[in-house]
Scaffold this active site. Sequence first.
Site, mmCIF file in Angstrom:
data_model
loop_
_atom_site.group_PDB
_atom_site.id
_atom_site.type_symbol
_atom_site.label_atom_id
_atom_site.label_comp_id
_atom_site.label_asym_id
_atom_site.label_seq_id
_atom_site.Cartn_x
_atom_site.Cartn_y
_atom_site.Cartn_z
ATOM 1 N N ALA A 235 0.834 -1.210 0.000
ATOM 2 C CA ALA A 235 0.000 0.000 0.000
ATOM 3 C C ALA A 235 0.865 1.255 0.000
ATOM 4 O O ALA A 235 1.138 1.832 -1.059
ATOM 5 C CB ALA A 235 -0.944 -0.018 1.196
ATOM 6 N N ARG A 236 1.315 1.672 1.182
ATOM 7 C CA ARG A 236 2.138 2.870 1.304
ATOM 8 C C ARG A 236 3.185 2.658 2.389
ATOM 9 O O ARG A 236 2.895 2.105 3.451
ATOM 10 C CB ARG A 236 1.276 4.096 1.665
ATOM 11 C CG ARG A 236 0.408 4.620 0.517
ATOM 12 C CD ARG A 236 1.274 5.270 -0.563
ATOM 13 N NE ARG A 236 0.485 5.817 -1.666
ATOM 14 C CZ ARG A 236 0.183 5.167 -2.775
ATOM 15 N NH1 ARG A 236 0.596 3.905 -2.927
ATOM 16 N NH2 ARG A 236 -0.508 5.742 -3.739
ATOM 17 N N GLU A 265 11.870 6.171 -0.697
ATOM 18 C CA GLU A 265 12.024 5.355 -1.915
ATOM 19 C C GLU A 265 12.950 6.056 -2.906
ATOM 20 O O GLU A 265 12.677 7.198 -3.295
ATOM 21 C CB GLU A 265 10.659 5.078 -2.539
ATOM 22 C CG GLU A 265 9.766 4.209 -1.649
ATOM 23 C CD GLU A 265 8.427 3.863 -2.292
ATOM 24 O OE1 GLU A 265 8.135 4.370 -3.390
ATOM 25 O OE2 GLU A 265 7.664 3.090 -1.700
ATOM 26 N N HIS A 283 8.578 -1.001 -5.468
ATOM 27 C CA HIS A 283 7.259 -0.370 -5.679
ATOM 28 C C HIS A 283 6.673 -0.788 -7.036
ATOM 29 O O HIS A 283 6.491 0.024 -7.937
ATOM 30 C CB HIS A 283 7.354 1.158 -5.586
ATOM 31 C CG HIS A 283 6.042 1.803 -5.240
ATOM 32 N ND1 HIS A 283 5.958 2.958 -4.500
ATOM 33 C CD2 HIS A 283 4.757 1.451 -5.531
ATOM 34 C CE1 HIS A 283 4.687 3.299 -4.350
ATOM 35 N NE2 HIS A 283 3.946 2.391 -4.967
ATOM 36 N N LEU A 284 6.356 -2.070 -7.118
ATOM 37 C CA LEU A 284 5.871 -2.657 -8.377
ATOM 38 C C LEU A 284 4.355 -2.863 -8.402
ATOM 39 O O LEU A 284 3.838 -3.455 -9.345
ATOM 40 C CB LEU A 284 6.562 -4.000 -8.628
ATOM 41 C CG LEU A 284 8.081 -3.975 -8.781
ATOM 42 C CD1 LEU A 284 8.600 -5.397 -8.995
ATOM 43 C CD2 LEU A 284 8.500 -3.081 -9.942
ATOM 44 N N GLY A 285 3.657 -2.404 -7.376
ATOM 45 C CA GLY A 285 2.226 -2.679 -7.266
ATOM 46 C C GLY A 285 1.425 -2.357 -8.511
ATOM 47 O O GLY A 285 0.529 -3.111 -8.899
ATOM 48 N N ALA A 286 1.732 -1.240 -9.140
ATOM 49 C CA ALA A 286 1.001 -0.847 -10.352
ATOM 50 C C ALA A 286 1.819 -1.078 -11.613
ATOM 51 O O ALA A 286 1.407 -0.642 -12.697
ATOM 52 C CB ALA A 286 0.605 0.627 -10.256
#
Length: 528
Positions: A235-236, A265, A283-286
Site C-alpha cells: 500500500a504505502r 524510496e 514499488h511494483l504494485g502498479a
Amino acid sequence: MAPICVKTVLISESVDPRCRAILEENGIRVTEKQNMKKDELMAEIKDYDGLVVRSATKVTADIISAADSLKIIGRAGTGVDNVDVDAATKKGIIVMNTPSGNTISAAELTCALLMSLSRNVPQAAMSMKQGNWDRKKFMGAELYGKVLGIVGLGRIGKEVASRMQSFGMKTIGYDPITPPEVSASWGVEQMSLEQLWPQCDYITVHTPLMPSTVGLLNDESFAKCKKGVKVVNCARGGIIDEDALLRALESGQCGGAGLDVFVEEPPKNRSLVEHPNVISCPHLGASTKEAQARCGEDIALQIVDMVKGKNLVGAVNAQVLASTFSQESHQLIKLGEAVGAVLQACSASKKPFTRVQITTQGDCLKSSTGYMTSAVLVGLLSGSGCCPNLINALNLAKETGVTVNQSHCASDGAAEGVCKVEIVADGCSYKASGSVQGGVPVLLELSDSAFRQPVSLAGNLLFFKASASPQLLSSVAGALATGGVEIQSFSAPADRSGDLWYCVGVSSALPDLSALKPLVVDAAQLSI
C-alpha cells in the site's frame, strides 16, 4: 457543474500513450516533460491548466502556488500522498486519482508476496542461481487453513480476500468505513484491530497513508500478534513502522515480511531490504502493462468528462461537485452566486461578515444544499481579494473566521425551490431569498423587502434603500441620467411602509454612488 476550461495539460512522468492520445483527441494540448527538478516544474507549470503525474512527482505547496492557471491535478494511480491536497483545495484546484486503475495488479502482487513468504520462493531461486541445492533450508508452510488479516477493505483488500480464499485461507479484516455486512458478503469477518492482531498468521495492509494509519503496525501491535506472523505491505510506506518491523524480525516475533513500499524510496537504510526474511520489490504494485494502460486511459477520460461537464470521477477534494452535472444545477449555482453577490454588495459599508446561514427550501433543492452553500459563499467572498470557487469557498470562509451554517426545510406551500441567505456583518443582519423561474435566477426578497415582481439577477443592478414617495423614482432617474446611466427596469417592494429596498436595472454602473446620497438611505450596485 459548469464545464471547467482545460486547454493545456502537462504530463510530468511516463504514462501510457493512450493518455495523451485521448486528451488530444478532445482538443486539449499536451506537453510531456519528464524528470524535472522542483524549480524546473515550478517554472513550467504556470502555463498549464492541468497536470498529470504518477507517484514520482511531488506536487508540493510551492509548486501549487506557482501554478497560476492550474485547475486540475490528475494522479494516474491510486492514492494522492505525493500531492499537497490541502494546498490545492485552498487554491480551488481539483485533485483526482484513478481509484480502480491498478486494483487487480496491486492485489495480485500482494498475493504473490503472501505465497512467496509461505514457500521462500525468491530465496530458493537465488540459492539455485548461486549453484546450491538446499531443499531443507527452504522448508515452507501451506496457506491452507491459515488466517489472513486484511487491514483496509476497499477495492484492493476485497480482491486479495477473494483470491486468498481460493487457497483455503480464512479471511478476517478491519475497516472503519466498509460496513461489516458488506465485507461479510464477500467472506471477510470484520472485527477491531485489538481482536484481529492475535488471530492472524498473515497480515496485509491496504489503507491510505494518513495520520491515523502511520505506524499502524508498530512495537505494540506486533507484541499482540502470534509469534512468527508474516506481514505484507503493497500500500504505502510508513503504514508498517519500519524500525518496529526490523526489531520484530530480529526477535522472531515477525517471521517474514513482503514489502513493495518504503517510507523513503529508494530506501537508503538497507537493513530491511537485506534481511534474509524480507522479500522486497521496488514499488511494483502498479507496474503491469495492464495497470499502466488502465490508469493512463482512466485519468484522461476523467479529465475529458469533467471538462465537458458530463461527470466527475475520482475527485478527492471536490465532493461538492458530484451532483452538479445537470442544467438545473448550473442554474442553481448561478442563483447562489448571485444572491451571495447581492448581499456582499449591500453589506459592503459594514465590517466583514462573520456569520452566514444558508437554507434551501422545497423538495427540489433537497440534494442541492451542499453546492448551493458553496455557490453563495463564492458570491459573498468574490470582493474579498481572494479567488473563491465551489472547491475552496468553505475553506476560505473558515480561514477568514466566518461561521457557516446550512440547512434544508420543506416547502411552506407558498414557495417551492427557494434559497434563503442571512449574513451578519458588524451586528447588522442582511437577508435575501431567490429562486430559479423559467430557467432564470431571480431575487424574491432583500432584507424584508419582498419585491412585487422578482428581480432578474443578470446585468447591471442598482439597489437602494429609501422610504416610498411619489417623487422617489423620478429623483433617482434624474441622478442616474446626470451620470449618463439609463434605467432599463424597476422593481419595487410590495410593502410601502418604512425604509425598504428597491432595485433598478441600469445600462451601466453609476460612476459615483454618492450622487444618490441625498435621495436614499443606502445604495449598492453590482454587475452579474
